[in-house]
Design an enzyme around this catalytic site. Sequence first.
Site, short mmCIF file in Angstrom:
data_model
loop_
_atom_site.label_atom_id
_atom_site.label_comp_id
_atom_site.label_asym_id
_atom_site.label_seq_id
_atom_site.Cartn_x
_atom_site.Cartn_y
_atom_site.Cartn_z
N HIS A 228 46.94 37.95 34.82
CA HIS A 228 45.73 39.25 34.90
C HIS A 228 46.23 40.21 34.16
CE1 HIS A 228 42.73 41.10 36.98
NE2 HIS A 228 43.54 42.01 36.27
N TYR A 232 44.20 43.10 30.43
CA TYR A 232 43.62 44.48 30.75
C TYR A 232 44.36 44.63 28.86
CZ TYR A 232 42.44 44.69 35.42
OH TYR A 232 41.83 45.24 36.05
N HIS A 379 31.64 34.89 35.34
CA HIS A 379 32.38 37.06 34.71
C HIS A 379 33.23 37.14 33.91
CE1 HIS A 379 35.19 40.12 37.03
NE2 HIS A 379 35.84 39.20 36.34
N PHE A 380 34.09 36.08 33.37
CA PHE A 380 34.84 36.37 32.43
C PHE A 380 34.11 36.44 30.90
CE2 PHE A 380 36.84 32.41 33.34
CZ PHE A 380 36.21 31.42 31.90
N HIS A 381 32.91 35.85 30.78
CA HIS A 381 32.27 35.89 29.73
C HIS A 381 31.43 36.95 29.67
CE1 HIS A 381 32.83 31.72 29.25
NE2 HIS A 381 32.41 31.83 27.79
N ARG A 442 33.26 25.18 37.66
CA ARG A 442 34.14 25.59 36.38
C ARG A 442 34.97 24.40 35.89
NH1 ARG A 442 38.85 29.43 36.33
NH2 ARG A 442 39.22 29.48 34.69
N ARG A 443 35.29 24.73 34.48
CA ARG A 443 36.40 23.14 33.43
C ARG A 443 35.82 21.94 34.39
NH1 ARG A 443 42.85 25.96 34.38
NH2 ARG A 443 41.90 27.30 32.63
#
Lengths: 591, 297
Positions: A228, A232, A379-381, A442-443
């Site tokens: 995680h 950041y 989300h992470f794209h 996903r994946r």
Amino acid sequence: MTNTYIESFPAEAKVVRAAFYSSFLALAIGGLFGIVQTLHRTGYYRFMDSADYYTVLTAHGVLLAITFTIFFLVGVFTWAVTTSLDRPVEDIRFTWVWYGLMVVGTVLTAIPIFAGFTDSEMSASVLFTFYAPLQGHPLFYFGLVLFVVGTWLAGADWFRSWWAWKQEHPDERIPLPTFMVLTTTLMWYIATLGVAAAILLFLLPWSLGLVESVNPLLTRTLFWFFGHPVVYFWLMPAYMMWYIMLPKISGGKLFSDPLARVVFVLFLILSVPTGIHHQYLDPGIAEGFKFIAMTNTMFLLLPSLLTAFTVVASMEHGARQRGGTGYLGWLKALPWRDPVFAGMALAGLMFAAAGFSGMINAGMNINYLVHNTFWVVGHFHLTVGTAVALTFMAVTYWFLPQVTGKELWSRSVALGQVVLWFVGMTFMSNAMHRGGLLGIPRRTAEPQYEGFEFEAAVGSVGELDAQIALGGALLTLSLVLFFANVIGTALNSRSDDLPANEYADTLSGPSDAPLVLDNLKLWTAIAIVLVIFAYSFPLLSIIERGGLFGPELTELPVSIGPGLEYLSTTTVSTVTTAGETAIAIIAGVGS
Amino acid sequence: MNIHTYEKLWLVAAMVLIVGFIATITYGSVALGITMVGDQQETVEPTELNDERFSDPRVAQVGENEYEAYVTAQMFSFQPDPIEVPEDSEVTFYVTSRDVIHSFSLVGTNVNTMVIPGEVAEMTVEFDEPEEYGVVCNEYCGPNHHNMEGMVHVVPEEEFDLTELDAEAPDEVETGDDIDVTATVENRLLDPLETTVALEIGNETFSEDVTIDGGETYETTFAIDSTQLGEGDHDWAVTVGDHTDSSTVTVVDELEDDADGETNENTDEDADGDENGTEDETGTDATENDASGGDDE
């Protein structure tokens, strides 16, 4: 004579340039794999075996999430420290050493990943998360270690500059960009302890056959201890750009230096003790531990919400300096035709959307609906794929002239590129979010199943696939334009007419910030206490339950060759077992 | 420190939002009692899942409308598949892995858990309407990950049972000997099961109405006269409710080799035409075991 970075720090500019080019190479390969996956998953164009999809996905994840982002940010951080302290690095040979170590680490990690495409026994199709008992080649883990050690030394380099500077400026506040670099580096040191422990104590010895087994829940938890905060680590340089570059390019000043410091301090202390929120659905971790991670995660929204305020306020200030008026009319006065501004502003806008889907993810109960679905990919794209990547690409248009001394090849192509990325990602990420709500995982190489279909309340799965493929195509085109600009700029001749190497002034300066904000020892101590509070009991409990080295496991090197071998042996053994069972039944009937 | 008024307001609003989120989640788990996947279960050995639950992955009834489903995930399947449960039931899933990390996720619902070798995930789910749910593994588990799927069938109450049927008969018998078809029926429900055990062979059907108490096993043997069927291959099928078990028996003039068949022994045992064919070892509720006494149709 210009005042570019390369003029002031020619030796450092070379390292920064090398780091940027390494980052772009990773972006090119990773991006190519991105479109391959998009077309395969959506079924528009499949030219490889679905088993190879996971090798492509591993390379895509590692090259973009680790290599692209981190190479770029070490370049930015080196620029930030040298520029804001106005001093060269203490020893340029040391700087090249850590850069070299990162390159060697990347190459060693890439070898087993790419070997997955060949018939070789070597492979590491274990994805970016490398969850045991899936096992990669030892070289994969070893390369990662070298890469991380390289970043540790880079951090040491930045601290060394700061200490040297402090001797000469004992009473001055840490300049804001350096403050941001130092707090982020401290966070990174704490975070990487998790992945270092996972690899050095467990996964590497296990892949070398030195230990027989690992505790899958333990190595997974140690991964997320790092997994995680690493987001950041990517995000902080983007934030730094929003704080120190965006206000300047908007034509104004940063709204508040003290709050910028508060934000980075909050990220230092709250980034790590949250990793368990990736494990809300893991059996073997008590609900109470998950609850603590959830609370920390929610408070981590605070620095991002503060950033949203400061960034928008700074932009408004800039717009009003440029003559903008009205409640919203000032928006028109912003330099939208400047690709550096447009890219960063659009990235910030997408990050707001990402924040909302992130709040859903963080919700411990609603997370059950979206965990490991396509939603998360959407989300992470938006976060790393747009907030970070688009900001990096946009500031590249400012940095390239600074580190090459050459004029940007084309500002219009650059503007088209950032807009295209924004549009492409809007299509792709929106469709991914919606697909996740239908339960599409996903994946997976082929989200098409035999027994059931995904049912869309609005639209259809075909429509979602079309949007994803369209988005992917636009993103690929955007990347092509980006590289055209990078190469075009590199081929330009030196220019004497370039903007100076400067970052934004502040409306409310460092003198307004309480001294305690610069007390890095205090914040590091608090961060460590919070990490101990959030992690010691879960880790002890996991070890107590499953053992330090876990239960007996079947080792599963994942690659196409052995994978298929494994499959064929299981099939054979299943058939054999079935045959034997049949014989036994017949025999049983008889006797 | 100098903080602008608007920024202070924003800060307060942000804190309200954050505390609000935490409050709703706390309310959900404390006041509404929503239990999440946690550390409720003891660890297991993934390579030898021989405990009572996972050695035979299945659905078991534990209360009037309460069921437990013991599920294993392995490259690249779930067991059992499909998982059948009745409507209006409360089902507690216990899921573990035999090899790598998988997930057990009911498509389009919030029934979703990671499946980690060594750990057992526990989840209680309420099903109301009959429905068919797809199950996917949503954690990458190897080269065939995309083929790993299963189903959960929520069926109408009247269609639901937990009946296990196993029927056996010799492969070959000599003309004149009886063909003994033995049916073993287990009722895994808590309530008694009223059903009919039917054998179809040749063009004939024999059947028997039985009541099997909850948790009990009933065994019955139909003895069929092979002469009537005549020489040749004869397909047979035993049916209990929706369950069928079938095979083929061959009636021959003379068995070629006595040593050859374990099958022969069985035939020999009943060679003298034991009409009753009663081999009722476990069937406590066997009211009537004489197949020939069944309803010939």
